[in-house]
Design a protein around this motif. Sequence first.
Motif, PDB file in Angstrom:
ATOM      1  N   SER A   1      40.293  40.118  31.501  1.00  0.00           N
ATOM      2  CA  SER A   1      39.016  39.719  32.098  1.00  0.00           C
ATOM      3  C   SER A   1      39.124  38.330  32.708  1.00  0.00           C
ATOM      4  CB  SER A   1      37.915  39.758  31.042  1.00  0.00           C
ATOM      5  OG  SER A   1      38.221  38.906  29.957  1.00  0.00           O
ATOM      6  N   ALA A   2      39.983  37.466  32.126  1.00  0.00           N
ATOM      7  CA  ALA A   2      40.164  36.118  32.682  1.00  0.00           C
ATOM      8  C   ALA A   2      40.808  36.190  34.061  1.00  0.00           C
ATOM      9  CB  ALA A   2      41.019  35.276  31.742  1.00  0.00           C
ATOM     10  N   GLU A   3      41.778  37.084  34.217  1.00  0.00           N
ATOM     11  CA  GLU A   3      42.420  37.233  35.526  1.00  0.00           C
ATOM     12  C   GLU A   3      41.442  37.801  36.551  1.00  0.00           C
ATOM     13  OE1 GLU A   3      45.644  39.628  34.098  1.00  0.00           O
ATOM     14  OE2 GLU A   3      47.100  38.057  34.545  1.00  0.00           O
ATOM     15  N   LEU A   4      40.632  38.759  36.113  1.00  0.00           N
ATOM     16  CA  LEU A   4      39.631  39.329  37.009  1.00  0.00           C
ATOM     17  C   LEU A   4      38.597  38.279  37.402  1.00  0.00           C
ATOM     18  CD1 LEU A   4      38.541  41.765  38.489  1.00  0.00           C
ATOM     19  CD2 LEU A   4      37.297  42.408  36.413  1.00  0.00           C
ATOM     20  N   GLU A   5      38.198  37.459  36.464  1.00  0.00           N
ATOM     21  CA  GLU A   5      37.246  36.389  36.755  1.00  0.00           C
ATOM     22  C   GLU A   5      37.831  35.412  37.766  1.00  0.00           C
ATOM     23  OE1 GLU A   5      34.879  32.814  34.375  1.00  0.00           O
ATOM     24  OE2 GLU A   5      35.680  34.535  33.263  1.00  0.00           O
ATOM     25  N   ALA A   6      39.119  35.077  37.613  1.00  0.00           N
ATOM     26  CA  ALA A   6      39.776  34.169  38.560  1.00  0.00           C
ATOM     27  C   ALA A   6      39.869  34.806  39.940  1.00  0.00           C
ATOM     28  CB  ALA A   6      41.161  33.800  38.046  1.00  0.00           C
ATOM     29  N   PHE A   7      40.140  36.105  39.968  1.00  0.00           N
ATOM     30  CA  PHE A   7      40.210  36.836  41.238  1.00  0.00           C
ATOM     31  C   PHE A   7      38.875  36.756  41.976  1.00  0.00           C
ATOM     32  CE2 PHE A   7      39.348  40.844  43.481  1.00  0.00           C
ATOM     33  CZ  PHE A   7      40.415  40.893  44.358  1.00  0.00           C
ATOM     34  N   VAL A   8      37.790  37.026  41.272  1.00  0.00           N
ATOM     35  CA  VAL A   8      36.454  36.985  41.878  1.00  0.00           C
ATOM     36  C   VAL A   8      36.107  35.567  42.315  1.00  0.00           C
ATOM     37  CG1 VAL A   8      33.990  37.311  41.448  1.00  0.00           C
ATOM     38  CG2 VAL A   8      35.639  39.014  40.636  1.00  0.00           C
ATOM     39  N   HIS A   9      36.465  34.576  41.496  1.00  0.00           N
ATOM     40  CA  HIS A   9      36.180  33.172  41.835  1.00  0.00           C
ATOM     41  C   HIS A   9      36.899  32.771  43.123  1.00  0.00           C
ATOM     42  CE1 HIS A   9      35.336  28.916  41.285  1.00  0.00           C
ATOM     43  NE2 HIS A   9      36.623  28.675  41.465  1.00  0.00           N
ATOM     44  N   ASP A  10      38.182  33.170  43.246  1.00  0.00           N
ATOM     45  CA  ASP A  10      38.936  32.838  44.456  1.00  0.00           C
ATOM     46  C   ASP A  10      38.292  33.476  45.683  1.00  0.00           C
ATOM     47  OD1 ASP A  10      40.729  31.354  43.009  1.00  0.00           O
ATOM     48  OD2 ASP A  10      42.305  32.884  42.998  1.00  0.00           O
ATOM     49  N   TRP A  11      37.840  34.728  45.520  1.00  0.00           N
ATOM     50  CA  TRP A  11      37.182  35.392  46.650  1.00  0.00           C
ATOM     51  C   TRP A  11      35.888  34.674  47.023  1.00  0.00           C
ATOM     52  CZ3 TRP A  11      32.371  37.436  47.396  1.00  0.00           C
ATOM     53  CH2 TRP A  11      32.170  38.139  48.586  1.00  0.00           C
ATOM     54  N   GLN A  12      35.102  34.266  46.042  1.00  0.00           N
ATOM     55  CA  GLN A  12      33.839  33.573  46.316  1.00  0.00           C
ATOM     56  C   GLN A  12      34.092  32.266  47.071  1.00  0.00           C
ATOM     57  OE1 GLN A  12      32.355  33.369  42.298  1.00  0.00           O
ATOM     58  NE2 GLN A  12      31.014  35.156  42.567  1.00  0.00           N
ATOM     59  N   GLU A  13      35.127  31.545  46.696  1.00  0.00           N
ATOM     60  CA  GLU A  13      35.460  30.302  47.405  1.00  0.00           C
ATOM     61  C   GLU A  13      35.840  30.604  48.854  1.00  0.00           C
ATOM     62  OE1 GLU A  13      38.363  28.049  45.211  1.00  0.00           O
ATOM     63  OE2 GLU A  13      36.748  26.979  44.157  1.00  0.00           O
ATOM     64  N   TRP A  14      36.630  31.665  49.042  1.00  0.00           N
ATOM     65  CA  TRP A  14      36.990  32.057  50.411  1.00  0.00           C
ATOM     66  C   TRP A  14      35.734  32.396  51.210  1.00  0.00           C
ATOM     67  CZ3 TRP A  14      35.864  36.933  52.434  1.00  0.00           C
ATOM     68  CH2 TRP A  14      36.344  37.162  53.743  1.00  0.00           C
ATOM     69  N   HIS A  15      34.831  33.159  50.624  1.00  0.00           N
ATOM     70  CA  HIS A  15      33.624  33.572  51.344  1.00  0.00           C
ATOM     71  C   HIS A  15      32.744  32.369  51.679  1.00  0.00           C
ATOM     72  CE1 HIS A  15      29.875  36.285  51.677  1.00  0.00           C
ATOM     73  NE2 HIS A  15      30.618  36.449  52.738  1.00  0.00           N
TER      74      HIS A  15
END
Length: 274
Positions: free
Chosen positions: A7-21
């Motif tokens: 879940s930590a990796e998934l959270e980091a994945f979503v966070h990186d996408w949000q920063e890109w957006h």
Amino acid sequence: MTVQDTSAELEAFVHDWQEWHHRQEARLADPHGFLAITGLHWLSDRPERFPDAPGAWSTDADGIVVVLDEGEELVVDGTVVRGEHRFGVIPERGGVDAVWGDAVIEVAKRGGQDIIRPRHPNTPLRNGFTGTPAYAPHPRWVVTGRYTAFDEPRPTTVGAAVEGLEHVYDAPGRVEFELDGRPLALTAFPGHGPGSLLVLFTDATSGVTTYAANRALALDAPAADGTVVLDFNRAANLPCAYTDLATCPLPPAENRLPVLVEAGEKLPRERGGS
């Protein structure tokens, strides 16, 4: 990313996408970004004045020229210019920004034609911008493909958001990949960084939940063995998805994917998206 990821990796994945957006939206809504454009003016050899820019503008074999009236001035490359100013020949897809008060006059060439495109911060489109809807990011839309370079870059002519305009790109190669077990391929254009690539595409969501004309996906430079990662969560709208005053290229015919790519940015609210 696999379903076994934590879940930590998934959270980091979503966070990186949000920063890109957020970065995507910040560039779009910059005081002199595409939402600030007030006009797309095509220049000829006949001097012409426009309501959203100073001076009389024209173009000839020596490039773009503006003649400013008394009391009018622009700032070009940090220097105040008055009277007649020649910008010279602008290369295709190149441009110069001339500052006029709190506005910027983009002086450019698109599709072989010289244009000016004034950008004023206080436009209704920019002031009313509330962000771009997007699909929730998911690792299933990150796929590994293989890039194959052409023997020589292939000149590829594509249409544009502006009727009658064409763009020509030297396509360096092709990316092959699979989505849900289906083999697919995209012709790639040069990206913004050394060795990077850009693919323009449509898919079965285009004109339904995503912008009909195009979306763009930036790819990092392929690895030495040709491996390249396509993260369709970062499929982005081009400026023409928001304004008719953009000259964005359309995808080549072979880049019309016959599958649903339910990832990335959706149809902007400015075009009726929700």
